[in-house]
Design a protein around this motif. Structure first.
Motif, PDB file in Angstrom:
ATOM      1  N   TYR A   1      -8.878  -4.138   6.018  1.00 35.58           N
ATOM      2  CA  TYR A   1      -7.955  -3.635   7.121  1.00 35.58           C
ATOM      3  C   TYR A   1      -8.453  -4.157   8.549  1.00 35.58           C
ATOM      4  CZ  TYR A   1      -5.399  -0.973   3.840  1.00 35.58           C
ATOM      5  OH  TYR A   1      -4.679  -0.583   2.722  1.00 35.58           O
ATOM      6  N   ARG A   2      -9.446  -5.056   8.388  1.00 38.86           N
ATOM      7  CA  ARG A   2     -10.071  -5.214   9.768  1.00 38.86           C
ATOM      8  C   ARG A   2      -9.464  -6.087  10.633  1.00 38.86           C
ATOM      9  NH1 ARG A   2     -11.748  -8.310   5.861  1.00 38.86           N
ATOM     10  NH2 ARG A   2     -11.908 -10.807   5.928  1.00 38.86           N
ATOM     11  N   ASP A   3      -8.249  -6.896  10.461  1.00 36.71           N
ATOM     12  CA  ASP A   3      -7.416  -7.411  11.086  1.00 36.71           C
ATOM     13  C   ASP A   3      -6.094  -6.532  11.598  1.00 36.71           C
ATOM     14  OD1 ASP A   3      -9.012  -9.612  11.347  1.00 36.71           O
ATOM     15  OD2 ASP A   3      -8.281 -10.441   9.556  1.00 36.71           O
ATOM     16  N   GLU A   4      -5.837  -5.558  11.193  1.00 40.25           N
ATOM     17  CA  GLU A   4      -4.677  -4.815  11.486  1.00 40.25           C
ATOM     18  C   GLU A   4      -4.796  -3.768  12.484  1.00 40.25           C
ATOM     19  OE1 GLU A   4      -1.963  -5.146   9.375  1.00 40.25           O
ATOM     20  OE2 GLU A   4      -2.835  -6.165   7.580  1.00 40.25           O
ATOM     21  N   THR A   5      -4.639  -4.279  13.572  1.00 39.74           N
ATOM     22  CA  THR A   5      -5.032  -3.616  15.028  1.00 39.74           C
ATOM     23  C   THR A   5      -3.852  -2.527  15.162  1.00 39.74           C
ATOM     24  OG1 THR A   5      -4.009  -5.297  16.201  1.00 39.74           O
ATOM     25  CG2 THR A   5      -6.529  -5.255  15.795  1.00 39.74           C
ATOM     26  N   HIS A   6      -2.735  -2.663  14.713  1.00 39.96           N
ATOM     27  CA  HIS A   6      -1.611  -1.863  15.019  1.00 39.96           C
ATOM     28  C   HIS A   6      -1.942  -0.449  14.394  1.00 39.96           C
ATOM     29  CE1 HIS A   6      -0.656  -3.639  11.222  1.00 39.96           C
ATOM     30  NE2 HIS A   6       0.093  -2.816  10.933  1.00 39.96           N
ATOM     31  N   TYR A   7      -2.645  -0.540  13.077  1.00 41.32           N
ATOM     32  CA  TYR A   7      -3.003   0.914  12.598  1.00 41.32           C
ATOM     33  C   TYR A   7      -4.040   1.649  13.688  1.00 41.32           C
ATOM     34  CZ  TYR A   7      -1.634  -0.586   7.813  1.00 41.32           C
ATOM     35  OH  TYR A   7      -0.981  -0.851   6.767  1.00 41.32           O
TER      36      TYR A   7
ATOM     37  N   LYS B   1       6.457  -1.559  11.336  1.00 37.60           N
ATOM     38  CA  LYS B   1       5.340  -1.137  10.589  1.00 37.60           C
ATOM     39  C   LYS B   1       4.965   0.180  11.324  1.00 37.60           C
ATOM     40  CE  LYS B   1       3.517  -5.635   9.275  1.00 37.60           C
ATOM     41  NZ  LYS B   1       2.383  -6.646   9.345  1.00 37.60           N
ATOM     42  N   ILE B   2       4.907   0.277  12.557  1.00 38.57           N
ATOM     43  CA  ILE B   2       4.626   1.245  13.062  1.00 38.57           C
ATOM     44  C   ILE B   2       5.683   2.429  12.932  1.00 38.57           C
ATOM     45  CG2 ILE B   2       4.191   2.272  15.728  1.00 38.57           C
ATOM     46  CD1 ILE B   2       3.169  -0.424  16.577  1.00 38.57           C
ATOM     47  N   GLN B   3       6.922   2.230  12.830  1.00 33.47           N
ATOM     48  CA  GLN B   3       7.653   3.346  12.647  1.00 33.47           C
ATOM     49  C   GLN B   3       7.419   3.851  11.291  1.00 33.47           C
ATOM     50  OE1 GLN B   3      11.673   2.024  12.403  1.00 33.47           O
ATOM     51  NE2 GLN B   3      12.708   4.248  12.050  1.00 33.47           N
ATOM     52  N   GLY B   4       7.146   2.982  10.302  1.00 29.89           N
ATOM     53  CA  GLY B   4       6.695   3.566   8.938  1.00 29.89           C
ATOM     54  C   GLY B   4       5.384   4.543   8.973  1.00 29.89           C
ATOM     55  N   LEU B   5       4.390   4.027   9.751  1.00 24.13           N
ATOM     56  CA  LEU B   5       3.302   4.596   9.857  1.00 24.13           C
ATOM     57  C   LEU B   5       3.366   6.079  10.476  1.00 24.13           C
ATOM     58  CD1 LEU B   5       0.610   1.760  10.688  1.00 24.13           C
ATOM     59  CD2 LEU B   5       0.987   2.890   8.425  1.00 24.13           C
TER      60      LEU B   5
ATOM     61  N   ILE C   1       2.781   3.901   0.013  1.00 22.52           N
ATOM     62  CA  ILE C   1       2.877   2.373   0.489  1.00 22.52           C
ATOM     63  C   ILE C   1       4.361   1.960   0.562  1.00 22.52           C
ATOM     64  CG2 ILE C   1       2.076   0.220   0.149  1.00 22.52           C
ATOM     65  CD1 ILE C   1      -0.123   0.922  -1.355  1.00 22.52           C
ATOM     66  N   LEU C   2       4.714   1.448   2.090  1.00 25.63           N
ATOM     67  CA  LEU C   2       6.065   1.069   2.036  1.00 25.63           C
ATOM     68  C   LEU C   2       6.251  -0.538   1.871  1.00 25.63           C
ATOM     69  CD1 LEU C   2       7.260   3.152   5.210  1.00 25.63           C
ATOM     70  CD2 LEU C   2       7.805   3.619   2.765  1.00 25.63           C
ATOM     71  N   LEU C   3       7.330  -0.871   1.212  1.00 25.80           N
ATOM     72  CA  LEU C   3       7.658  -2.199   1.001  1.00 25.80           C
ATOM     73  C   LEU C   3       8.814  -2.637   1.685  1.00 25.80           C
ATOM     74  CD1 LEU C   3       7.439  -2.280  -3.042  1.00 25.80           C
ATOM     75  CD2 LEU C   3       5.705  -2.697  -1.356  1.00 25.80           C
ATOM     76  N   THR C   4       8.741  -3.548   2.335  1.00 26.48           N
ATOM     77  CA  THR C   4      10.066  -4.211   3.094  1.00 26.48           C
ATOM     78  C   THR C   4      10.063  -5.588   3.332  1.00 26.48           C
ATOM     79  OG1 THR C   4      11.258  -3.971   5.004  1.00 26.48           O
ATOM     80  CG2 THR C   4       8.926  -3.981   5.423  1.00 26.48           C
TER      81      THR C   4
END
Length: 244
Positions: free
Chosen positions: A200-206, A100-104, A89-92
């Motif tokens: 995570y139902r609202d985290e569409t970028h995942y 977020k996308i870069q970390g994933l 899990i990344l913190l920033t």
């Protein structure tokens, strides 16, 4: 005679979590709140120490800050993924979706933006550990989609033009759920809840990121997908291969 306690009744060891942050105050904050939830905590003040801690202690999960001097969290994560699949899990302090996308894309399992509440962090930790331990579905034979594509559910692989390609656990769960509903549109929030968890139902970028990963592995032309189709504003649909 001392009666042995059956293995099933023995208390389970506390989960070991590595906290990586160059700020000692933040490490103490996370340690205090995570220990209250029953976790065992070890610490690292930078990426190099973190990598050594992982080699020595094999933690169950890593919580790591992105903005660190010398070697930031992204660089540490890339090196970490060469030696371990431990959930991260990344913190920033940044909330930009591109970060977020870069970390994933580097292999993070989740992303929490500072400032955060202890409850939010514990909820994310619980969800990530749950996903890491989800049991595999019952063994199935190789599913042949068409002459070009097959899915080996036992080995978590796709076979494209007779070449076997490994899937990451999240990629596999996502593809498996889409195939189970082949021909039907699966809404974004349903896929997120089923694959990542209800939180995570609202985290569409995942979802967008992992759909792209899958398309790069199974599609002939990811820009013009045949197998995983986008239903704009609604969700995704796997081709109805039974009618194809």
């Amino acid at each position: 005679m001392v009666e042995q306690v059956p293995d099933s009744l023995e208390p389970t060891a506390p989960r070991l979590v590595l906290v990586v942050d160059d700020e000692s105050r933040m490490r103490r904050f996370i340690r205090m709140n995570m220990e209250l939830e029953g976790y065992q905590i070890i610490e690292a003040e930078n990426g190099l120490v973190a990598l050594e801690q992982i080699r020595q202690h094999t933690p169950d999960l890593v919580i790591m800050d992105v903005m660190m001097p010398e070697m930031d969290g992204f660089e540490t994560l890339k090196l970490l993924r060469e030696i371990s699949t431990v959930p991260v899990i990344l913190l920033t302090v940044k909330s930009d979706e591109d970060d977020k996308i870069q970390g994933l894309s580097f292999g993070a399992d989740d992303y929490v933006t500072k400032p955060f509440s202890p409850r939010e962090l514990v909820t994310r930790v619980t969800a990530v550990l749950r996903r890491a331990e989800w049991p595999a579905p019952p063994p199935r034979t190789i599913l042949r989609i068409d002459e070009r594509l097959s899915v080996d559910f036992n080995r978590h692989q796709v076979i494209v033009n007779d070449e076997r390609i490994d899937l990451r656990p999240t990629e596999y769960r996502l593809l498996n759920h889409l195939i189970q509903n082949a021909g039907w549109v699966v809404p974004h929030e349903t896929l997120l809840a089923k694959v990542w968890g209800y939180e995570y139902r609202d985290e569409t970028h995942y979802l967008r990121l992992y759909i792209n990963y899958l398309r790069k592995k199974i599609e002939d032309d990811p820009a013009k997908p045949y197998y995983i189709l986008t239903e704009r504003g609604v969700g995704y649909r796997f081709v109805d291969y039974k009618k194809a």
